[in-house]
Design a protein around this motif. Structure first.
Motif, short mmCIF file in Angstrom:
data_model
loop_
_atom_site.label_atom_id
_atom_site.label_comp_id
_atom_site.label_asym_id
_atom_site.label_seq_id
_atom_site.Cartn_x
_atom_site.Cartn_y
_atom_site.Cartn_z
N GLY A 26 -65.59 48.01 24.94
CA GLY A 26 -66.74 48.80 24.53
C GLY A 26 -67.18 49.83 25.56
O GLY A 26 -66.40 50.35 26.35
N VAL A 27 -68.48 50.10 25.53
CA VAL A 27 -69.06 51.17 26.33
C VAL A 27 -68.86 50.93 27.83
O VAL A 27 -68.54 51.85 28.58
N ILE A 28 -69.00 49.70 28.23
CA ILE A 28 -68.91 49.41 29.66
C ILE A 28 -67.53 49.76 30.19
O ILE A 28 -67.39 50.40 31.23
N ARG A 29 -66.52 49.37 29.43
CA ARG A 29 -65.17 49.68 29.87
C ARG A 29 -64.95 51.20 29.92
O ARG A 29 -64.39 51.74 30.86
N TRP A 30 -65.45 51.87 28.87
CA TRP A 30 -65.27 53.33 28.82
C TRP A 30 -65.94 53.97 30.03
O TRP A 30 -65.35 54.82 30.70
N LEU A 31 -67.16 53.53 30.32
CA LEU A 31 -67.88 54.11 31.46
C LEU A 31 -67.12 53.87 32.76
O LEU A 31 -66.95 54.77 33.57
N ARG A 32 -66.65 52.63 32.90
CA ARG A 32 -65.98 52.28 34.15
C ARG A 32 -64.68 53.09 34.32
O ARG A 32 -64.41 53.61 35.39
N GLU A 33 -63.94 53.22 33.23
CA GLU A 33 -62.66 53.91 33.36
C GLU A 33 -62.82 55.41 33.49
O GLU A 33 -62.06 56.05 34.20
N ASN A 34 -63.81 55.97 32.80
CA ASN A 34 -63.89 57.42 32.75
C ASN A 34 -64.87 58.04 33.73
O ASN A 34 -64.70 59.17 34.15
N LEU A 35 -65.91 57.31 34.06
CA LEU A 35 -66.95 57.93 34.89
C LEU A 35 -67.08 57.31 36.28
O LEU A 35 -67.48 57.97 37.22
N PHE A 36 -66.79 56.02 36.40
CA PHE A 36 -67.04 55.36 37.68
C PHE A 36 -65.82 54.57 38.16
O PHE A 36 -65.95 53.47 38.66
N SER A 37 -64.63 55.17 38.04
CA SER A 37 -63.43 54.40 38.36
C SER A 37 -63.21 54.28 39.86
O SER A 37 -62.42 53.46 40.30
N GLY A 38 -63.90 55.07 40.68
CA GLY A 38 -63.74 54.98 42.13
C GLY A 38 -64.82 55.77 42.81
O GLY A 38 -65.64 56.40 42.14
N PRO A 39 -64.84 55.77 44.13
CA PRO A 39 -65.90 56.48 44.84
C PRO A 39 -65.93 57.97 44.50
O PRO A 39 -66.99 58.53 44.21
N LEU A 40 -64.75 58.60 44.47
CA LEU A 40 -64.71 60.04 44.19
C LEU A 40 -65.21 60.32 42.78
O LEU A 40 -66.03 61.22 42.56
N ASN A 41 -64.71 59.54 41.82
CA ASN A 41 -65.11 59.74 40.43
C ASN A 41 -66.61 59.53 40.27
O ASN A 41 -67.29 60.29 39.58
N THR A 42 -67.14 58.50 40.94
CA THR A 42 -68.57 58.24 40.86
C THR A 42 -69.37 59.42 41.41
O THR A 42 -70.34 59.88 40.80
N PHE A 43 -68.89 59.94 42.55
CA PHE A 43 -69.57 61.08 43.15
C PHE A 43 -69.55 62.28 42.21
O PHE A 43 -70.56 62.95 41.98
N LEU A 44 -68.36 62.54 41.60
CA LEU A 44 -68.23 63.68 40.70
C LEU A 44 -69.13 63.52 39.48
O LEU A 44 -69.75 64.47 39.02
N THR A 45 -69.22 62.30 38.97
CA THR A 45 -70.08 62.05 37.83
C THR A 45 -71.53 62.37 38.17
O THR A 45 -72.23 63.05 37.41
N LEU A 46 -71.96 61.88 39.34
CA LEU A 46 -73.35 62.11 39.74
C LEU A 46 -73.60 63.59 39.97
O LEU A 46 -74.60 64.16 39.50
#
Lengths: 482, 263
Positions: A26-46
């Motif tokens: 569901g949503v949690i997996r999608w968020l984790r894979e697409n928006l917060f998969s690592g430090p760089l991705n998390t930073f880019l999302t923010l």
């Protein structure tokens, strides 16, 4: 090793299926894979969220305060101030509401607005056998939208009820034809160039008819001389129409006009402007530059030194100079070289230059596609006894063009946007020419963003459609790894 | 080295060599730039012959058969195919090419066309056969290579062995009088080699004139009436298969055979 250890193992009970952990669905997996998969991705999302927030915060009020009904920029500002308080800013779309016809048609006579509109609508119908032959559902959706658009637009453009009824009948008939057979509208494709020229520029119907008949003459010449060999028949097929256009048409035209006069109001090229101008140049450039570009690409790979040298020289020259310089040549220099008194239409001159410019780029894109084909394809075609032209037409070009689709469409999109450069030779392009002349009026002085946004949106609609079509085409033509 | 066992019984009733000359190569030389790749090649192939050309890589085997349908141009000497001499005359080249079928190592099917379209393209456009007739001929040959059910698929959907059989069928649809095979099984997995070799054997049984560049010595022993060994651009030795494999004359041939047969 222990005595008890054995490689043998037999499972006694099969395990039932279990629900996956929450983090895998569901949503949690999608968020984790697409928006917060690592430090760089998390930073880019923010960071992205922040930029988005900033943009909305800055510009949303401006859009929310939009004013659609006003007579001038000043009035717009007064309304915004009155509604939203002192210091508030708002978009003044009233300029588009008031002057949309300038952006669309330039100074094209108001009572003839229906002509370029119909020409654009019929363009899609004429293109359907080529662009949408494969899928009936896509064909019918596209043509249905175009037909609905025409029927809604025509009364608004001041076309009478009787004429609109005739249009509806004609469109319905064409839709039926398009429904029943993919190539049913090919006759329209054939006559469309002449039809479009006649509808846009008007005048005697015989001019476009006689010009188009040149192609029929060329075909007849080819048929008549075919048995004398390829070179002679191709030569005849080229020379006869050229001679007809240069010398024949002007002799015969008065005769036809005298015997069967039929004409509609002529519209001079100076009246063209806005998207009518951009589309006229853009569509003509796209349609003409593709075949020229393909021929140039083949010529550049030719074994014949002279052919190759000419192609290389042409391509490199055209790519080496800015489009604007070519347009200046078209508008200014050409007049010095042509005999005095020749009236060589400015739009035609610009179309020629834009076409040559795009053709050089297309040639390089197609050459890339040709180079990507494995040598085995050429050898297989050769070993089956196919001659050069048949091998190119049946084996090489279908594959090379397919590879080149993204590049070709990119070139077309770029060229369509470049049509705005015609402002530098005094034509009223939608982006600067029209915008400036609208703003030159007292009421709309000071409206900067709105016209540009409006014109940008329209360009976006056309270019995005082309882009989506190219992706559809790529998918449709995909033959490997199914 | 590859040696697929040929287990089937071979019907030799139609494998007859006539006196009629199919290919005549006389004193032919070819260079790639300064590299002398084919040196003084003299070869006569009679109708009905099945010739296998063997040799180490770089010995000019492929170049030789590619000269026979002018995929490569020779610089001196003479090549006469079915009475037509290969010169720069394009008419002659197209004539020879439509009479000579060629099968490539990498199949070279046309990926944008269905199997059926691959097979009917040349008959329709070169031979001017009506489409219906071309379709029938194509179906006949597809059945012959045992994959009629793939007719409407695209080459990318077929296995390597199937693609190579389609490629053979595509050549056959032109009703060629001579077939050239340029390492037809070298790009295939072992289990697919057999199906392609079977197709080639059937072709030989029908009396087709064939020249095969191949490392399949089992095929050579079973089908060929002559084996040609090439090295450094020259024909070093040629003989009928039994003698060639059991009693090679030159040192080069002995060395090659000992390597390729893995003893």
């Amino acid at each position: 090793m222990s005595e008890h250890h054995s490689a043998a193992y037999v499972r006694s009970a099969m395990l039932p299926e279990q629900a996956p952990p929450v983090s895998e669905i569901g949503v949690i997996r999608w968020l984790r894979e697409n928006l917060f998969s690592g430090p760089l991705n998390t930073f880019l999302t923010l960071a992205g969220s922040f930029i988005l927030y900033f943009l909305v915060k800055e510009y949303y009020p401006w859009l929310r305060h939009s004013v659609w009904h006003a007579g001038s920029v000043g009035e717009c500002r007064d309304i915004v101030t009155a509604t939203w308080g002192e210091g508030a800013t708002g978009a003044c779309w009233a300029i588009i509401r008031d002057r949309w016809n300038m952006f669309m048609f330039g100074f094209y006579p108001r009572e003839h607005y229906w002509r370029p509109t119909l020409a654009l609508g019929l363009l899609i119908f004429a293109a359907a056998p080529v662009l949408f032959a494969e899928s009936r559902s896509i064909r019918m959706v596209v043509l249905g939208i175009v037909a609905a658009f025409l029927l809604v637009a025509f009364p608004g453009l001041g076309v009478g009820a009787a004429a609109n009824l005739m249009l509806a009948a004609a469109l319905a008939a064409m839709l039926v034809v398009a429904w029943s057979r993919p190539w049913g509208l090919l006759w329209l494709t054939g006559i469309y160039p002449g039809l479009a020229v006649w509808m846009l520029w008007g005048g005697s119907v015989w001019g476009p008819v006689l010009a188009m008949s040149g192609f029929v003459l060329g075909w007849a010449a080819w048929l008549a001389t075919r048995r004398f060999g390829t070179i002679l028949s191709v030569g005849a097929a080229v020379l006869v129409p050229v001679a007809w256009w240069l010398f024949g048409v002007e002799q015969v035209l008065p005769l036809f006009d005298a015997v069967l006069p039929y004409s509609i109001d002529a519209v001079r090229s100076e009246k063209f402007g806005g998207f009518v101008l951009a589309l006229t140049i853009g569509v003509a450039g796209i349609v003409l530059s593709l075949p020229i570009g393909v021929v140039l690409a083949l010529a550049r790979r030719s074994d014949m030194l002279l052919v190759k040298a000419l192609a290389v020289g042409f391509i490199e020259f055209i790519r080496g100079v800015p489009l604007i310089s070519l347009l200046f040549v078209a508008s200014l220099l050409l007049n010095y070289f042509l005999p005095p008194g020749t009236n060589f239409d400015i739009i035609l001159r610009v179309i020629i230059m834009v076409t040559l410019f795009a053709a050089a780029y297309i040639a390089e894109v197609v050459r890339g596609g040709l180079a990507a084909l494995p040598r085995g394809q050429f050898e297989a075609a050769d070993s089956l006894g196919l001659d050069y032209w048949k091998a190119q037409r049946l084996i090489v070009l279908p594959q090379a063009l397919k590879i080149s689709i993204p590049g070709i469409v990119s070139t077309f999109i770029g060229m369509f946007k470049d049509t705005t450069l015609v402002v530098f030779v005094g034509l009223l392009d939608p982006l600067k020419g029209i915008t400036d002349s609208v703003r030159a009026s007292f009421e709309w002085k000071g409206a900067y963003w709105e016209p540009y946004i409006f014109v940008g949106c329209i360009f976006f609609i056309f270019n995005f459609s082309m882009s989506r079509y190219s992706m559809y085409l790529e998918r449709r033509l995909k033959r490997d790894h199914r | 080295m590859a040696e697929t066992q040929i287990e089937r019984q071979i019907d030799r009733s139609h494998m007859t060599v006539s006196d009629e000359v199919a290919i005549q190569i006389t004193a032919m030389n070819k260079w790639f730039g300064t590299f002398h790749v084919l040196r003084d090649i003299n070869l006569t192939v009679n109708r009905g012959e099945r010739i296998v050309i063997a040799g180490p890589s770089g010995s000019g085997k492929s170049t030789l058969i590619r000269c026979i349908n002018r995929l490569e141009e020779h610089q001196s000497g003479q090549i006469i195919v079915d009475g037509t001499e290969l010169t720069s005359d394009l008419k002659n080249i197209d004539k020879v090419r439509s009479e000579v079928g060629m099968v490539f190592q990498h199949f070279n099917l046309f990926p944008h066309l269905t199997i059926m379209e691959n097979l009917t393209l040349a008959p329709i456009w070169v031979r001017k056969v009506p489409k219906k007739e071309a379709d029938e001929v194509a179906m006949y040959y597809l059945e012959k290579v045992k994959i009629p059910e793939q007719a409407l698929k695209y080459p990318g959907q077929l296995s390597g062995g199937q693609q190579q059989r389609v490629a053979i069928a595509r050549s056959l649809c032109m009703k060629p009088r001579i077939m050239l095979f340029d390492e037809p099984t070298s790009a295939l997995d072992p289990e697919m080699i057999k199906e392609v070799l079977d197709t080639m054997i059937e072709l030989a049984e029908e009396g087709m004139t064939m020249i095969c560049v191949t490392h399949e010595m089992g095929f050579a022993q079973a089908v060929a009436n002559r084996v040609i060994f090439m090295d450094q651009g020259q024909i070093v030795e040629q003989n009928e298969p039994y003698e060639f494999f059991n009693n090679p004359q030159s040192e080069r041939t002995k060395l090659f055979l000992s390597q390729i047969l893995g003893h």
